[in-house]
Design an enzyme around this catalytic site. Structure first.
Site, mmCIF file in Angstrom:
data_model
loop_
_atom_site.group_PDB
_atom_site.id
_atom_site.type_symbol
_atom_site.label_atom_id
_atom_site.label_comp_id
_atom_site.label_asym_id
_atom_site.label_seq_id
_atom_site.Cartn_x
_atom_site.Cartn_y
_atom_site.Cartn_z
ATOM 1 N N HIS A 1 0.197 -1.216 -0.267
ATOM 2 C CA HIS A 1 0.111 -0.426 -0.317
ATOM 3 C C HIS A 1 0.917 1.420 -0.253
ATOM 4 C CE1 HIS A 1 -3.577 2.313 1.185
ATOM 5 N NE2 HIS A 1 -2.609 3.402 1.642
ATOM 6 N N GLU A 2 1.877 1.016 0.706
ATOM 7 C CA GLU A 2 2.376 2.414 0.752
ATOM 8 C C GLU A 2 3.183 2.677 0.085
ATOM 9 O OE1 GLU A 2 1.998 4.522 2.800
ATOM 10 O OE2 GLU A 2 0.387 3.516 3.801
ATOM 11 N N HIS B 1 1.907 4.857 -2.555
ATOM 12 C CA HIS B 1 1.582 5.873 -3.176
ATOM 13 C C HIS B 1 3.299 6.742 -2.982
ATOM 14 C CE1 HIS B 1 -1.791 6.920 0.096
ATOM 15 N NE2 HIS B 1 -1.379 6.129 0.758
#
Length: 677
Positions: free
Chosen positions: A463-464, A467
């Site tokens: 997920h990170e 980003h």
């Protein structure tokens, strides 16, 4: 002498020379940088020539480069590696920077030039990116109070300055109380159910805290603590749960409840000064959601379905436990249910998810397949802490397009949670390439041991990095439109999309090797992991929705509303939304809800589920395009990852999938079925 914070770096892509910078350098650097920008703005505002996009909007965009450099360094330290001096600096800067921004925004001459251009924008022959930048600068000035009278402007200044102080204090108090609320146990038998690595980490934490021969269970930021899924001792589970939900509301020096009430009141007053009904309306006016009512409608529909699913889930778990289940027990029995219904045991899954292997052969591998990226670790480059690692990011032509920093292990100086930051923003006009940081809070293993990831930690890692990709693949002209500088309720979309690759067969098979034997993950275990991940618990959905509802309840209060009891307001707001009882508390209770009272998600915590509608549709689009394919990755990067805020993000998404996103795929993913069922 040049302040080392502001000194140009000759390291790749302007990576700061952290070793040359001391904490005493920051306040002088910020003071100098703010003075420099005010001089630049004076030149822009006092320009006697007619306003043009170049001499006003672009000039304003390119001002404050020293300030951006200082902020890129300092605010990438205070989150993951703070200390008392940095906390004090952060507190001072919170008001200094807010006052500085207000001084620029409320300059009548500057606002007159911006307003003139905004009124003539259809005549200016601007690109889409330039038109969006002009409109945003105009809205920002108005929302800062540039169009108000002198008395209202002065009140806006005081409100903004006070809010900056309060929200910074809130974050610092959460970190302090979370550290102090760690649960100490003397007997290792009380930790039955935890892994050897988790027990070793608890032993180290106790020693580091000066607690002697014992074990310290440190707390994570959310209400739900991951250790509760494994601890077999019900009494210890209750202690950990009570420590978690009681944070910042015990009447000690870290009690944040008075801050909550003051923050909410000031936000409501600011909204009224600017002509909005409440803070939620003020915030959502800048998002992709049309208005607060549309958000509440979505949350209400999902809540009704989730509550029904939660009732069925509780019935199953009670039958499995053969006893009454309390709030501290739910995730334990959810984990037991998963294990009992899985074709194979998932207990060994983490043995195939060693951090370095997942990074190099999973996260980076997927980015290479989709976007043509290659990551070369630079051991010659240093981050801001010894645990931080640096990678050079190369495109498919072998050209470096930026740096990626990974800071993965928990420490007392790091705030909880996981996040991405930019040290340097990409900008074609400035000829800068991005420097992106991912921060997690994994348990650091003992020397010679491996960091093994749970399913949740694996998902967070991907997920990170989603980003990070949003920042690394940015290809815009202006720095304020770079990467993740998009509406808050869109920013989670690319990161959520990247989660889909964590267990994708082509990715999992590439990284999942036993950390001792090197054997590939058994096919049946891989399938069981995917089946488990694809079954979202009603508990997880309910605790998230409760937090999103609570956020909006606080921020739909008007300036005339009075609240004097945080817990009573919280109970009433949740009950009104259909959340009855205390069995599943919100993911964050008000007193430690850092996203909304210390971070940038006020009236915006709904963003995760709002973005997930787009994410679920995009996952189906990727699968229809063949999955892990370079052609699909290139189209997604061109439509979304590279564009930042230079285009309308919803329009770009509609062009990608060929229509507006629908809610069906999200409901299927979360096991909620049709909303109306």
């Amino acid at each position: 002498m040049v302040n080392p914070v502001l000194a140009p770096s000759d390291l790749p892509h302007g990576l700061p020379d952290f070793a040359s910078i001391g904490d005493d350098d920051f306040l002088p650097a910020f003071a100098e940088a703010m003075d420099t920008q005010l001089a630049e703005v004076e030149t822009i505002a006092g320009d006697g020539r007619p306003a043009t996009f170049a001499n006003t909007i672009e000039a304003l965009e390119l001002s404050g480069r020293d300030l951006a450099r200082a902020a890129g360094v300092f605010f990438n330290l205070v989150g993951p590696d703070t200390n008392p001096q940095r906390n004090e600096i952060s507190q001072k800067l919170s008001t200094l920077l807010t006052d500085h921004a207000n001084t620029i925004a409320m300059d009548a001459r500057l606002f007159g030039r911006i307003a003139d251009l905004y009124g003539r924008r259809t005549e200016l022959d601007l690109t889409e990116a330039q038109d969006r930048l002009l409109a945003k600068r105009y809205r920002e000035a108005v929302r800062a109070g540039a169009g108000l009278g002198p008395e209202e402007q002065e009140r806006m200044r005081r409100i903004s300055s006070r809010l900056a102080y309060l929200t910074t204090t809130f974050s610092q108090m959460i970190l302090d109380d979370t550290n102090e609320s760690a649960v100490f146990v003397e007997d290792v038998a009380d930790l039955d159910g935890l892994s050897a690595g988790e027990i070793a980490a608890a032993r180290r934490a106790a020693a580091d805290a000066g607690r002697g021969a014992g074990y310290l269970i440190t707390l994570e930021l959310p209400t739900s603590q991951s250790v509760l899924t494994s601890l077999t001792d019900r009494g210890v589970r209750q202690r950990v749960f009570d420590a978690s939900v009681g944070r910042c509301s015990r009447g000690n020096s870290h009690d944040t409840r008075a801050l909550v009430l003051e923050i909410v009141g000031l936000r409501a007053e600011r909204a009224r000064l600017l002509g909005y009904t409440d803070h939620a309306e003020y915030v959502i006016a800048e998002e992709t959601a049309p208005n607060p009512s549309a958000v509440l409608d979505l949350l209400g529909e999902l809540t009704a379905s989730a509550i029904r699913a939660g009732g069925r889930e509780l019935t199953r778990l009670t039958r499995l436990a053969d006893e009454e289940i309390g709030a501290a027990d739910l995730t334990f029995w959810l984990n037991r249910e998963k294990r009992s219904t899985s074709a194979v045991s998932l207990d060994d899954f983490a043995d195939y998810c060693e951090l370095d292997a997942v990074l190099e052969r999973g996260v980076f591998h997927a980015a290479g397949k989709l976007y043509g990226l290659r990551f070369a670790e630079r051991r010659d480059l240093a981050g801001y802490h010894p645990d931080v690692r640096v990678w050079d990011v190369l495109n498919d032509s072998g050209r470096s397009i930026g740096l990626f920093l990974g800071d993965y292990f928990a420490r007392p100086s790091k705030r909880g949670g996981a996040w991405m930051n930019n040290i340097v923003d990409q900008s074609a006009v400035l000829a800068t390439q991005p420097i992106v940081v991912n921060v997690l809070n994994l348990t650091k293993p003992d020397e010679g041991e491996h960091c093994l990831l749970t399913m949740d930690q694996l998902t967070t890692l991907f997920h990170e990095f989603g980003h990070a990709l949003h920042g690394l693949l940015s290809a815009v002209d202006y720095p304020s439109q770079s990467g993740t500088s998009v509406p808050r309720d869109f920013v989670e979309f690319p990161s959520q999309v990247n989660e889909m690759w964590a267990l994708h067969p082509d990715v999992l098979s590439h990284y999942a090797r036993h950390h001792v034997t090197g054997e590939p993950i058994p096919a049946e275990l891989a399938e069981a992991a995917r089946a488990s991940a694809n079954t979202e618990s009603a508990h997880g959905t309910i605790e998230y929705l409760a937090a999103a509802v609570l956020d909006l309840a606080w921020h739909r209060l008007s300036a005339d509303d009075t609240v004097d009891d945080v817990e009573a307001f919280e109970r009433d707001a949740l009950r009104s939304a259909g959340f009855v009882g205390d069995l599943i508390p919100p993911r964050y209770r008000s007193a430690y809800f850092n996203h909304i009272f210390g971070g940038g998600y006020s009236a915006g915590y709904y963003s995760y589920i709002w973005s997930e509608v787009l994410d679920a549709e995009t996952e189906q689009w990727f699968l229809a395009e063949g999955g892990l394919q370079r052609s699909a990755g290139q189209r997604f990067a061109e439509a979304t990852l590279s564009r930042g805020d230079s285009v309308d993000p919803l329009v770009a998404h509609e062009k990608l999938i060929g229509r507006k996103a629908e809610i069906g795929p999200l409901l299927t993913r979360r096991g909620l079925g049709a909303v109306s069922s």
